[in-house]
Design an enzyme around this catalytic site. Sequence first.
Site, mmCIF file in Angstrom:
data_model
loop_
_atom_site.group_PDB
_atom_site.id
_atom_site.type_symbol
_atom_site.label_atom_id
_atom_site.label_comp_id
_atom_site.label_asym_id
_atom_site.label_seq_id
_atom_site.Cartn_x
_atom_site.Cartn_y
_atom_site.Cartn_z
ATOM 1 N N ASP A 124 80.221 2.402 21.164
ATOM 2 C CA ASP A 124 79.768 2.165 22.531
ATOM 3 C C ASP A 124 80.951 2.416 23.459
ATOM 4 O O ASP A 124 81.979 1.741 23.359
ATOM 5 C CB ASP A 124 79.289 0.713 22.637
ATOM 6 C CG ASP A 124 78.800 0.326 24.011
ATOM 7 O OD1 ASP A 124 79.049 1.051 25.000
ATOM 8 O OD2 ASP A 124 78.165 -0.751 24.114
ATOM 9 N N ILE A 125 80.815 3.361 24.362
ATOM 10 C CA ILE A 125 81.928 3.706 25.250
ATOM 11 C C ILE A 125 82.339 2.519 26.119
ATOM 12 O O ILE A 125 83.505 2.388 26.472
ATOM 13 C CB ILE A 125 81.606 4.952 26.100
ATOM 14 C CG1 ILE A 125 82.902 5.506 26.700
ATOM 15 C CG2 ILE A 125 80.560 4.646 27.161
ATOM 16 C CD1 ILE A 125 82.813 6.920 27.175
ATOM 17 N N GLY A 143 71.287 6.389 31.102
ATOM 18 C CA GLY A 143 72.199 6.848 30.051
ATOM 19 C C GLY A 143 73.565 6.195 30.122
ATOM 20 O O GLY A 143 73.697 4.999 30.379
ATOM 21 N N ASP A 194 75.879 6.600 32.350
ATOM 22 C CA ASP A 194 76.147 6.148 33.712
ATOM 23 C C ASP A 194 75.612 4.737 33.932
ATOM 24 O O ASP A 194 76.321 3.849 34.417
ATOM 25 C CB ASP A 194 75.509 7.130 34.694
ATOM 26 C CG ASP A 194 75.985 6.979 36.130
ATOM 27 O OD1 ASP A 194 77.021 6.339 36.368
ATOM 28 O OD2 ASP A 194 75.308 7.539 37.020
#
Length: 178
Positions: free
Chosen positions: A10-11, A32, A34
């Site tokens: 997970d970023i 998404g 963003d």
Amino acid sequence: MPTATAVHGDITTQDVDAIVNAASTAMRGGGGVDGAIHRAGGPTVLADCIARFPDGLATGDAGWTTAGNLPATWVIHTVGPNHAAGERDRALLDSCYRRSLEVADELGASSLAFPLVGAGVYGWPLDEAIDAAVSSILATTSHVQDVRLVSPHPQTARRLAAALEHESLTDREDDARS
């Protein structure tokens, strides 16, 4: 040249100096990656987007904001071309990675996490999106030492790792011939 690795994860949880957001030109959050970054970062990310980018951001460009509640210090927002809407200029996609690394250098960031820009709702074919990420990052001169290409999808992370390994082998073979 940065060292790049593929990460399945997970970023929004990456413990790096900056994470890259695949943003829309309006810079007001969305779906998404963003949306996930805006939700995890909290309202200060959006407030900073509005203050710093009242007219949004051009496709292929990048700019930074605070990271709010994220573990990173900064969010570097970049706007990829929307392949699904007919924006198919690969140079703009490549520019997202180059410009993000340039902004990271301006900030003094030494670690950076990228999503696969354009590969989600913007519809870039996965192979081309992976090639753009890997080739652009490895071709950009930067002070960033640690670049992570983060995907929530294990198969995509494996494909990113394979592309990075292939590029590394190609570079070593080119060096051996020199």
